[in-house]
Design a protein around this motif. Structure first.
Motif, PDB file in Angstrom:
ATOM      1  N   GLY A  53       0.799  -1.220   0.000  1.00  0.00           N
ATOM      2  CA  GLY A  53       0.000   0.000   0.000  1.00  0.00           C
ATOM      3  C   GLY A  53       0.832   1.270   0.000  1.00  0.00           C
ATOM      4  N   SER A  54       2.098   1.182   0.388  1.00  0.00           N
ATOM      5  CA  SER A  54       2.942   2.379   0.393  1.00  0.00           C
ATOM      6  C   SER A  54       3.696   2.558  -0.917  1.00  0.00           C
ATOM      7  CB  SER A  54       3.926   2.345   1.567  1.00  0.00           C
ATOM      8  OG  SER A  54       4.844   1.276   1.441  1.00  0.00           O
ATOM      9  N   PHE A  55       3.789   1.491  -1.719  1.00  0.00           N
ATOM     10  CA  PHE A  55       4.453   1.572  -3.018  1.00  0.00           C
ATOM     11  C   PHE A  55       4.068   0.354  -3.837  1.00  0.00           C
ATOM     12  CE2 PHE A  55       7.625   0.799  -6.183  1.00  0.00           C
ATOM     13  CZ  PHE A  55       7.957   2.059  -6.651  1.00  0.00           C
ATOM     14  N   ALA A  58       8.044  -0.678 -10.121  1.00  0.00           N
ATOM     15  CA  ALA A  58       9.365  -1.263 -10.359  1.00  0.00           C
ATOM     16  C   ALA A  58      10.211  -1.185  -9.087  1.00  0.00           C
ATOM     17  CB  ALA A  58      10.065  -0.526 -11.497  1.00  0.00           C
ATOM     18  N   ALA A  59      10.887  -2.278  -8.765  1.00  0.00           N
ATOM     19  CA  ALA A  59      11.742  -2.296  -7.569  1.00  0.00           C
ATOM     20  C   ALA A  59      12.807  -1.209  -7.655  1.00  0.00           C
ATOM     21  CB  ALA A  59      12.374  -3.671  -7.392  1.00  0.00           C
ATOM     22  N   SER A  60      13.304  -0.920  -8.857  1.00  0.00           N
ATOM     23  CA  SER A  60      14.312   0.142  -8.995  1.00  0.00           C
ATOM     24  C   SER A  60      13.729   1.496  -8.600  1.00  0.00           C
ATOM     25  CB  SER A  60      14.857   0.179 -10.419  1.00  0.00           C
ATOM     26  OG  SER A  60      13.806   0.395 -11.345  1.00  0.00           O
ATOM     27  N   ASP A  61      12.455   1.742  -8.897  1.00  0.00           N
ATOM     28  CA  ASP A  61      11.805   2.990  -8.485  1.00  0.00           C
ATOM     29  C   ASP A  61      11.573   3.008  -6.974  1.00  0.00           C
ATOM     30  OD1 ASP A  61      11.764   3.786 -11.138  1.00  0.00           O
ATOM     31  OD2 ASP A  61       9.660   3.226 -11.449  1.00  0.00           O
ATOM     32  N   TYR A  62      11.243   1.851  -6.415  1.00  0.00           N
ATOM     33  CA  TYR A  62      11.082   1.748  -4.962  1.00  0.00           C
ATOM     34  C   TYR A  62      12.395   2.102  -4.260  1.00  0.00           C
ATOM     35  CZ  TYR A  62      11.052  -0.534  -0.401  1.00  0.00           C
ATOM     36  OH  TYR A  62      11.192  -0.796   0.924  1.00  0.00           O
ATOM     37  N   ILE A  63      13.479   1.549  -4.750  1.00  0.00           N
ATOM     38  CA  ILE A  63      14.781   1.831  -4.142  1.00  0.00           C
ATOM     39  C   ILE A  63      15.089   3.316  -4.237  1.00  0.00           C
ATOM     40  CG2 ILE A  63      17.270   1.419  -4.322  1.00  0.00           C
ATOM     41  CD1 ILE A  63      16.475  -1.488  -5.251  1.00  0.00           C
TER      42      ILE A  63
END
Length: 177
Positions: A53-55, A58-63
């Motif tokens: 729910g917080s994100f 793409a994992a790269s964008d999360y990082i």
């Protein structure tokens, strides 16, 4: 009784489960030490992160989104528990683990600490011989907040003024040559 022959597929399965377990542990190390390169190495380049729910993306964008927190002075500790890895094929697995995380927010008004339990359900893929997260689905279980209350067992651990603390990359003994 004659020695038991080791089944090579069974042995490979154990090695694969250990490699996946180490990805989960490296994730904790990466976020706690603020080690961006190590965190990126936990995911495949096309991985998806669903952070409960917080994100979602793409994992790269999360990082990239969490880098300010990773590089801040905020104290974070992620403990991995209840790890279960289920191999679905030689290159596909599902893992579930619990992250018990502690974070301190000294700049908040009023300052506080938080203890949170979340579960990560990961689709792990082995590509070019390396296990990494292909999709992470995180779900929050519970949270507790309290005022900052650091007393080091009321001095029982030692004089708080001289206790040595861990740090973020590169200021942690882990990164000493």
């Amino acid at each position: 009784m004659p020695p038991t022959e080791i089944d090579s597929a069974e042995l490979q399965g154990l090695l694969d489960k250990q490699a996946i377990n180490e990805v989960l542990m490296r994730y904790s190390r990466a976020v706690d030490r603020g080690d961006e390169a190590l965190l990126r190495a936990c995911y495949h380049d096309d991985a998806v992160e669903d952070h409960g729910g917080s994100f979602l993306g793409a994992a790269s964008d999360y990082i990239a989104a969490i880098l300010p927190a990773l590089h801040s002075d905020r104290l974070m500790t992620h403990t991995v528990t209840n790890v279960l890895v289920e191999l679905e094929s030689p290159i596909l697995a599902r893992s579930e683990c619990y992250y018990l995380s502690f974070a301190r927010y000294p700049a908040a008004e009023p300052p506080f600490e938080t203890l949170t339990l979340a579960r990560a359900i990961d689709r792990m893929e082995k590509r070019d011989g390396v296990w990494r997260i292909a999709r992470r689905t995180l779900r929050w279980e519970w949270n507790r907040e309290q005022p900052i209350a650091e007393t080091w067992a009321r001095g029982g651990i030692g004089d708080p003024a001289i206790l040595l603390h861990g740090g973020k990359m590169p200021n942690d003994p882990l990164y000493d040559a």
